[in-house]
Structure formats: structure tokens, C-alpha cells
Design an enzyme around this catalytic site. Structure first.
Site, PDB file in Angstrom:
ATOM      1  N   HIS A 199       0.791  -1.242   0.000  1.00  0.00           N
ATOM      2  CA  HIS A 199       0.000   0.000   0.000  1.00  0.00           C
ATOM      3  C   HIS A 199       0.816   1.280   0.000  1.00  0.00           C
ATOM      4  O   HIS A 199       0.253   2.371  -0.118  1.00  0.00           O
ATOM      5  CB  HIS A 199      -0.965   0.026   1.198  1.00  0.00           C
ATOM      6  CG  HIS A 199      -0.282   0.286   2.509  1.00  0.00           C
ATOM      7  ND1 HIS A 199       0.437  -0.667   3.159  1.00  0.00           N
ATOM      8  CD2 HIS A 199      -0.202   1.397   3.269  1.00  0.00           C
ATOM      9  CE1 HIS A 199       0.928  -0.164   4.289  1.00  0.00           C
ATOM     10  NE2 HIS A 199       0.571   1.083   4.374  1.00  0.00           N
TER      11      HIS A 199
HETATM   12  N1  UDP Z   1      -3.714  -5.442   8.842  1.00  0.00           N
HETATM   13  C1  UDP Z   1      -4.968  -6.005   9.002  1.00  0.00           C
HETATM   14  N2  UDP Z   1      -5.662  -6.398   7.887  1.00  0.00           N
HETATM   15  C2  UDP Z   1      -5.152  -6.295   6.640  1.00  0.00           C
HETATM   16  C3  UDP Z   1      -3.849  -5.747   6.472  1.00  0.00           C
HETATM   17  C4  UDP Z   1      -3.167  -5.314   7.603  1.00  0.00           C
HETATM   18  O1  UDP Z   1      -5.459  -6.137  10.125  1.00  0.00           O
HETATM   19  O2  UDP Z   1      -5.841  -6.654   5.676  1.00  0.00           O
HETATM   20  C5  UDP Z   1      -3.006  -4.991  10.039  1.00  0.00           C
HETATM   21  C6  UDP Z   1      -1.646  -5.611  10.221  1.00  0.00           C
HETATM   22  O3  UDP Z   1      -1.755  -6.858  10.860  1.00  0.00           O
HETATM   23  C7  UDP Z   1      -0.917  -4.571  11.052  1.00  0.00           C
HETATM   24  C8  UDP Z   1      -1.519  -3.284  10.566  1.00  0.00           C
HETATM   25  O4  UDP Z   1      -2.741  -3.609   9.911  1.00  0.00           O
HETATM   26  O5  UDP Z   1      -1.237  -4.716  12.415  1.00  0.00           O
HETATM   27  C9  UDP Z   1      -0.576  -2.645   9.598  1.00  0.00           C
HETATM   28  O6  UDP Z   1      -1.193  -1.618   8.957  1.00  0.00           O
HETATM   29  P1  UDP Z   1      -0.734  -1.058   7.549  1.00  0.00           P
HETATM   30  O7  UDP Z   1       0.017  -2.086   6.820  1.00  0.00           O
HETATM   31  O8  UDP Z   1      -1.957  -0.499   6.925  1.00  0.00           O
HETATM   32  O9  UDP Z   1       0.176   0.191   7.938  1.00  0.00           O
HETATM   33  P2  UDP Z   1       1.721   0.370   8.301  1.00  0.00           P
HETATM   34  O10 UDP Z   1       2.073  -0.594   9.393  1.00  0.00           O
HETATM   35  O11 UDP Z   1       2.505   0.162   7.061  1.00  0.00           O
HETATM   36  O12 UDP Z   1       1.817   1.779   8.775  1.00  0.00           O
END
Ligand code: UDP
Length: 353
Positions: A199
């Protein structure tokens, strides 16, 4: 009273650990949702499933550019803080909601507490990196997950941060215990698969890069399960790109289903910050589809391989290497009590200040 600013999916996961610790410590917390993530399966599902108190205020600000969102949040949050007069505003991570919350509070002389402070990718082309650096310099209380993060802050002249551990590790332990007997999140999942999430703007905003990632998925030796972020879905549609037939697309899943998928995967491909760590928490090797990572200790410990998406063959090679890797157990993110430490520090600080 503490106001916690939430807006995006990873912040709901972090808040699930911290808000629970606040309740146990008797801290009065008001949750303000900026509205940055608004689809039910990116927001409401997390509040329901992770026992987070519903937001007292939802600003409904999402869907705009970084500048639009940050500006509108800044204005709206200032009004909320003037009305509710919090002692401290708590912000998480590195999103536009984090920056707007920290900036609005600090201009009003309200104390800012930053959870997940000190992370650096050293890549100023990432909007998240700009947010992290600015918020750390605005914060009065910095809750830091790793020694590397302490060192990053010290290099920028910021001392006095609290090394508490990673609240996402707390969440992985607490909610991981609920997943033991959980049913698979979808029917007919293959017994061996690679889990993928994509993403980041750098991977989704250019047609060429996104098609290299799809080519890598097509060349992977395992079928791919891809819970698809709404931003990536919009880009795939906009660029008219077709997902290869070996990729099973799911709508974004809830956190418990995500833990299930992470635990049962043979390897994880991701550009997510949180998912890189969860791969390690749940014992699955990871390939990170980026040039660099804020969580470099995972690379040093052999749990994570960086693979900037330059060719599908390179992605395949990184996956093949990961599948035969045997990373050593390591203790990188504390002991699962980071949120409790944050609560203790805030209680002490309220008593003395
Ligand atoms: N996550 C979730 N469902 C999904 C994809 C990610 O629950 O379909 C959770 C994942 O387990 C983690 C968090 O969302 O705890 C990560 O979020 P994201 O990847 O959107 O953001 P980033 O960590 O890159 O800021």
C-alpha cells in the site's frame, strides 16, 4: 485527561494495546478519530474486534491529499483541544493524523506524547518520514520501541526518550492468544501460500512499479493471498492492471484474521511497517518490497530481506531465499509490556507535574 488521536489502521492496532493498559491504570482517555481511514473493514471492524472504546469524536476527514487532510485536521483538532482541555495529547506512528494532532496540541501548549517515536527510514521522499521527524521534535514524551530508535533521536539532539518496547508486540501476544482455534479467514485457502500486502505510495502510485510487483507475484513459487488495501485497489483499477491468476485477492481483513494469515503463511511479502514486525512475531520470514526499512534490526537478525521492486525475478529470488532461511530466535521488541510502561510513565508524570 488524555486525548488519543487515531486515524489509520495501524493506529487502531497500537491503540488496542495502549487503551487497555490505560483502562487498567485508571487513566481517563478520550479517543478522537480523524476519519483518515473510514471504510468499515479499515476502521469500525478494528474498534469492535479489538475492544477499543468508540471514538468520542469522529472528524470525518479523509480521502484528500496530504496537505488537505493535514490542514483540515489541524483546524478541527485545535477546536477539539480548546473545548476538551486535555492535559496530554497522545499520537501514534507517522500518519497525517499524527502530525496534525501533535502540531495542534503543541501550539496550544498541550503536552504531546508520541508512541513509536524515533523511527527513521532516512528517506525524505516518504511522507511518513516527514511526519515522524516533525512529530518527534514537537513531542514532550517520546515512547520508543527499540535501541536503534533511541540512537536516531540522540543523533537529532533529542534526549530523554523512554525505551518501553513495541506496543505492536503487546498486541500480537494479547490478540494472538485469541487466534489459536480460529477458522481460516476464507474458504479453500491453499495449505501453503505467501501472504502479501502492498500500500505504500512508492509502490502503488507508479504503474511501472506496481506491474513489477505483480510480475514478482506471478513468478513466486507459491500462490499469493493478497488482502487488498483500498488505495492499491484504486490504483490497480486506475492503471488497468490485472492481478495474476495465482493471486487470491481478499478484501482487507480484520486483525485476528490477519494474525491467522501471518501465522500460516510460508513467507510474507509486504511494504507495511507493522506487517514486517508481525511476520517476525509469528515466526514467518519476510521480504520487504522497499529500498529501506525503519525496522532494520529485523534485517540484521535475518528475519527480513529488503527487495526493492525492480524486477519480478528479483522478487522471486528473495522469496526463494527466504523460504530456505532459518532465522535465529531473537528478542527485538521488548517483553510485551510496552503499553503498561507507557501507562505507568503517564501516571507518574501526572502525579509529579
Ligand atoms: N492489517 C490487518 N488487515 C489487513 C492488512 C493489515 O489487520 O488486511 C493490520 C496488520 O496486521 C498490522 C496493521 O494492519 O497490524 C498494519 O497496517 P498497515 O500495513 O496499513 O500500515 P503500516 O504498518 O505500514 O503503517
Amino acid at each position: 485527561m488524555i486525548i488519543s488521536i487515531l486515524g489509520a489502521r495501524p493506529q487502531f492496532v497500537k491503540a488496542a494495546a495502549v487503551s487497555r493498559a490505560f483502562a487498567q491504570a485508571g487513566i481517563s482517555e478520550t479517543i478522537v478519530h480523524t476519519g483518515q481511514h473510514y471504510d468499515d473493514n479499515m476502521s469500525k471492524l478494528f474498534f469492535d474486534e479489538l475492544d477499543i472504546a468508540p471514538p468520542a469524536v469522529n472528524l470525518g476527514i479523509g480521502g484528500g491529499s496530504h496537505g488537505q487532510n493535514t490542514g483540515r485536521m489541524l483546524e478541527a483538532l485545535e477546536r477539539v483541544f480548546v473545548d476538551l482541555k486535555p492535559r496530554t495529547v497522545l499520537v501514534y506512528g507517522d500518519t497525517d493524523s499524527t502530525l496534525a494532532g501533535a502540531l495542534a496540541a503543541s501550539k496550544l501548549g498541550v503536552r504531546v506524547a508520541h508512541v513509536e517515536a524515533g523511527l527513521r527510514s532516512f528517506n525524505r521522499l516518504m511522507p511518513e518520514e516527514i511526519n515522524r521527524v516533525l512529530v518527534d521534535h514537537l513531542s514532550d514524551l517520546l515512547f520508543v520501541p527499540t535501541k536503534n530508535a533511541v540512537a536516531n533521536l540522540a543523533r537529532e539532539g533529542i534526549e530523554g526518550a523512554s525505551l518501553v518496547g513495541d506496543v505492536m508486540f503487546d498486541a500480537a501476544i494479547h490478540f494472538g492468544a485469541r487466534v489459536a482455534n480460529r477458522r481460516p479467514p476464507a474458504d479453500n485457502l491453499p495449505s501453503e501460500y505467501a501472504l502479501a500486502t502492498v500500500h505504500r505510495a512508492s509502490n502503488t502510485d507508479h504503474r511501472e512499479t506496481l506491474s513489477v510487483i505483480l510480475d514478482g507475484f506471478a513468478k513466486c513459487p507459491l500462490p499469493i493471498i493478497l488482502p487488498l488495501h483500498p488505495r492499491t485497489k484504486a490504483r490497480l483499477d486506475g492503471f488497468d492492471l490485472v492481478v495474476p491468476p495465482t493471486v487470491r485477492v481478499l478484501p482487507p481483513v480484520g486483525f485476528l484474521d490477519m494474525i491467522w494469515l501471518e501465522r500460516h503463511a510460508s513467507v510474507i511479502l509486504t511494504d507495511s511497517g507493522g506487517v514486517q514486525k508481525e511476520a517476525y512475531f509469528h515466526g514467518t520470514p519476510c521480504v520487504t518490497l522497499r529500498e529501506e526499512t525503519e525496522w532494520s534490526e529485523l534485517v540484521d537478525a535475518g528475519w527480513n530481506r529488503l527487495c526493492p521492486p525492480r524486477s519480478g525475478d528479483a522478487i522471486r529470488a528473495a522469496v526463494v531465499e527466504s523460504l530456505s532461511s532459518k532465522p535465529e530466535p531473537a528478542s527485538l521488541y521488548g517483553d510485551g509490556a510496552a503499553a503498561r510502561r507507557i501507562a505507568q510513565i503517564l501516571v507518574q508524570e501526572a502525579a509529579t507535574g
